[in-house]
Design a protein around this motif. Structure first.
Motif, short mmCIF file in Angstrom:
data_model
loop_
_atom_site.label_atom_id
_atom_site.label_comp_id
_atom_site.label_asym_id
_atom_site.label_seq_id
_atom_site.Cartn_x
_atom_site.Cartn_y
_atom_site.Cartn_z
N PRO A 73 0.81 -1.23 0.00
CA PRO A 73 0.00 0.00 0.00
C PRO A 73 0.84 1.27 0.00
O PRO A 73 0.46 2.27 -0.62
N PHE A 74 1.97 1.23 0.72
CA PHE A 74 2.81 2.43 0.81
C PHE A 74 3.35 2.83 -0.57
O PHE A 74 3.18 3.98 -1.01
N LEU A 75 3.99 1.88 -1.27
CA LEU A 75 4.55 2.19 -2.58
C LEU A 75 3.46 2.45 -3.62
O LEU A 75 3.59 3.35 -4.46
N SER A 76 2.38 1.67 -3.54
CA SER A 76 1.29 1.85 -4.51
C SER A 76 0.64 3.22 -4.34
O SER A 76 0.33 3.90 -5.34
N GLY A 77 0.43 3.64 -3.10
CA GLY A 77 -0.17 4.95 -2.85
C GLY A 77 0.70 6.08 -3.34
O GLY A 77 0.20 7.05 -3.93
N ILE A 78 2.00 5.94 -3.12
CA ILE A 78 2.93 6.97 -3.58
C ILE A 78 2.95 7.04 -5.12
O ILE A 78 2.95 8.12 -5.71
N VAL A 79 2.96 5.86 -5.76
CA VAL A 79 2.96 5.82 -7.23
C VAL A 79 1.71 6.49 -7.79
O VAL A 79 1.78 7.24 -8.77
N LEU A 80 0.56 6.26 -7.17
CA LEU A 80 -0.68 6.87 -7.65
C LEU A 80 -0.65 8.39 -7.52
O LEU A 80 -1.20 9.11 -8.37
N ASP A 81 0.00 8.88 -6.48
CA ASP A 81 0.08 10.34 -6.28
C ASP A 81 1.12 10.98 -7.20
O ASP A 81 0.88 12.03 -7.80
N ILE A 82 2.28 10.35 -7.32
CA ILE A 82 3.38 10.95 -8.09
C ILE A 82 3.23 10.70 -9.58
O ILE A 82 3.50 11.59 -10.41
N LEU A 83 2.79 9.50 -9.96
CA LEU A 83 2.64 9.12 -11.37
C LEU A 83 1.21 8.68 -11.63
O LEU A 83 0.94 7.49 -11.83
N PRO A 84 0.26 9.60 -11.63
CA PRO A 84 -1.15 9.23 -11.76
C PRO A 84 -1.49 8.56 -13.09
O PRO A 84 -2.49 7.85 -13.20
N GLY A 85 -0.65 8.76 -14.11
CA GLY A 85 -0.93 8.15 -15.40
C GLY A 85 -0.38 6.74 -15.54
O GLY A 85 -0.65 6.06 -16.53
N LEU A 86 0.41 6.28 -14.56
CA LEU A 86 1.01 4.95 -14.63
C LEU A 86 0.06 3.91 -14.05
O LEU A 86 -0.54 4.12 -13.00
N SER A 87 -0.07 2.79 -14.73
CA SER A 87 -0.94 1.72 -14.25
C SER A 87 -0.39 1.12 -12.95
O SER A 87 0.81 0.84 -12.84
N LEU A 88 -1.27 0.90 -11.99
CA LEU A 88 -0.89 0.26 -10.73
C LEU A 88 -0.28 -1.12 -10.97
O LEU A 88 0.60 -1.57 -10.23
N PHE A 89 -0.73 -1.78 -12.04
CA PHE A 89 -0.32 -3.15 -12.27
C PHE A 89 1.14 -3.28 -12.73
O PHE A 89 1.73 -4.34 -12.60
N PHE A 90 1.72 -2.19 -13.25
CA PHE A 90 3.13 -2.24 -13.63
C PHE A 90 4.03 -2.46 -12.42
O PHE A 90 5.05 -3.14 -12.50
N LEU A 91 3.65 -1.87 -11.29
CA LEU A 91 4.41 -2.06 -10.06
C LEU A 91 4.38 -3.52 -9.63
O LEU A 91 5.40 -4.10 -9.22
N ILE A 92 3.20 -4.14 -9.73
CA ILE A 92 3.05 -5.54 -9.36
C ILE A 92 3.85 -6.44 -10.30
O ILE A 92 4.53 -7.38 -9.86
N VAL A 93 3.78 -6.15 -11.60
CA VAL A 93 4.52 -6.94 -12.59
C VAL A 93 6.02 -6.87 -12.30
O VAL A 93 6.73 -7.89 -12.37
N GLY A 94 6.51 -5.68 -11.95
CA GLY A 94 7.93 -5.54 -11.65
C GLY A 94 8.37 -6.43 -10.49
O GLY A 94 9.44 -7.06 -10.56
#
Length: 389
Positions: A346-367
């Motif tokens: 949740p910590f990294l996902s929440g930050i990614v949504l705030d900083i990179l709103p255009g990036l898909s959440l699922f790319f973080l999971i795939v990585g």
């Protein structure tokens, strides 16, 4: 008093209700906080409370288990979960709810360590994967049903919390009919000098096994704690999100036992590699078709079939690798790995949504899945040199 089989059913029931409460809290609180205007990064940080509690409790439950036995430990953990769930409706405060999340995490870790240790130490070596798979199966069952409680927000904001509390109490009461037992002498002696060195030794031997619980914790917390926020932001409504989320845990119900048996036959590392490859493909497809509720549902379901068993597979692999005297430390490290992954999710996902709103959440999971797959791909499979049981 209950027989051994009846005791096993009660332990599995406690695991189920624990999964139910966790599966309910993550999306339920995420939706409530999102509707109250809380930012996604703060929402993600708030979701880590449960897993901070798990991490805080982990180093301190070995000695009480040795001195008090399994039953009192499990009773205390279950009662803490029941009480915390019941208190949610009494004060709608961000930090009070965070404290309750931490308390539930502590209670869940106490409960899980007691039940997990009781089950792993009595599991037959030839059926170890299948036995521990039941543990993961019923935890996933509870996790599948939990998010459906989000739909009860239309009845009352507080009704889901009270219902979960009373359901947990009902299962907890069955423990009154279970006789207490203590860890065997050689097993308990591993805690006698519960030194940092034992954890280092267990980690050095079985570190790949701990990646399974860590990855599962990351996925579980991200999909249940942050995806509701992400799903609402990309245009799905609450009902749709609450329908998609359980697909992951529900599908894992179908694969827990088959994958556990398969891992008994061909080895845990090979099965874990296959599972990671399938999960990577599922979330990669989801990242390109996330506007379609149908495709998301199917991708969540396929991902659940593949990587929804990583926690139980990791525990089984850990019991393969470690000698008996290090199993207590291994069980603790599995719980700590799960909580670390659950905090990072949740910590990294929440930050990614705030900083990179255009990036898909699922790319973080795939990585993450690709990274762990590469670890298992390049690491040589280890043969068990000592039977831990």
């Amino acid at each position: 008093m209950f027989s051994v089989k009846q005791r096993f059913r009660v332990l599995i029931g406690l695991v189920t209700i624990s999964g139910f409460s966790q599966g309910m809290l993550l999306p339920l609180l995420a939706v409530i906080l999102e509707q109250n205007g809380v930012s996604s990064s703060l929402n993600g940080i708030h979701a880590t409370g449960l897993y901070i509690g798990i991490l805080l409790a982990s180093p301190f439950i070995e000695k009480p288990l040795r001195s008090l036995g399994f039953k009192p430990i499990i009773m205390v953990g279950g009662l803490l979960v029941v009480t915390s769930l019941f208190l949610f409706p009494f004060w709608q405060s961000l930090w009070f709810w965070f404290a309750l999340r931490v308390a539930i995490g502590i209670g869940d870790q106490i409960l899980h360590f007691g039940t997990q240790t009781w089950i792993t130490t009595t599991a037959d070596k030839g059926n170890r994967g299948r036995s521990i798979a039941y543990y993961g199966l019923f935890f996933s069952l509870g996790f599948t049903l939990g998010p459906l409680m989000t739909n009860l927000l239309s009845v009352s904001t507080y009704f889901p919390f009270l219902l979960a509390s009373f359901l947990s109490l009902g299962v907890w009461l069955f423990m009154l009919k279970v006789g207490n037992e203590f860890p065997e002498e050689d097993y308990a002696s591993a805690h006698g000098s519960s030194s940092f060195g034992r954890f280092l030794k267990a980690a050095a031997i079985a570190w790949p096994a701990f990646l399974g619980p860590l990855c599962y914790g990351f996925l579980e917390a991200s999909l249940h704690g942050i995806f509701p926020v992400y799903g609402l932001r990309i245009g799905h409504d609450v009902q749709t999100v609450s329908f998609i989320i359980p697909a992951f845990a529900a599908a894992s119900l179908l694969s827990q036992i088959p994958l556990g048996r398969w891992s008994d036959s061909i080895g845990r590392p090979r099965v874990i590699r296959y599972a990671l490859a399938g999960g990577t493909a599922a979330f990669l497809i989801a990242s390109f078709y996330e506007s379609s509720a149908t495709v998301l549902f199917l991708c969540f379901a396929f991902a659940g079939l593949c990587v929804g068993s990583l926690f139980s597979l990791g525990i089984s692999y850990m019991t393969d690798l470690l000698p008996r005297e290090l199993l207590p430390a291994g069980n603790i490290l599995c719980g700590m790995s799960f909580s670390i992954g659950s905090i990072l999710g949740p910590f990294l996902s929440g930050i990614v949504l705030d900083i990179l709103p255009g990036l898909s959440l699922f790319f973080l999971i795939v990585g993450l899945l690709v990274f762990i797959f590469l670890v298992f791909f390049f690491k040589k499979d280890v043969s068990v040199t000592q039977d831990p049981v």
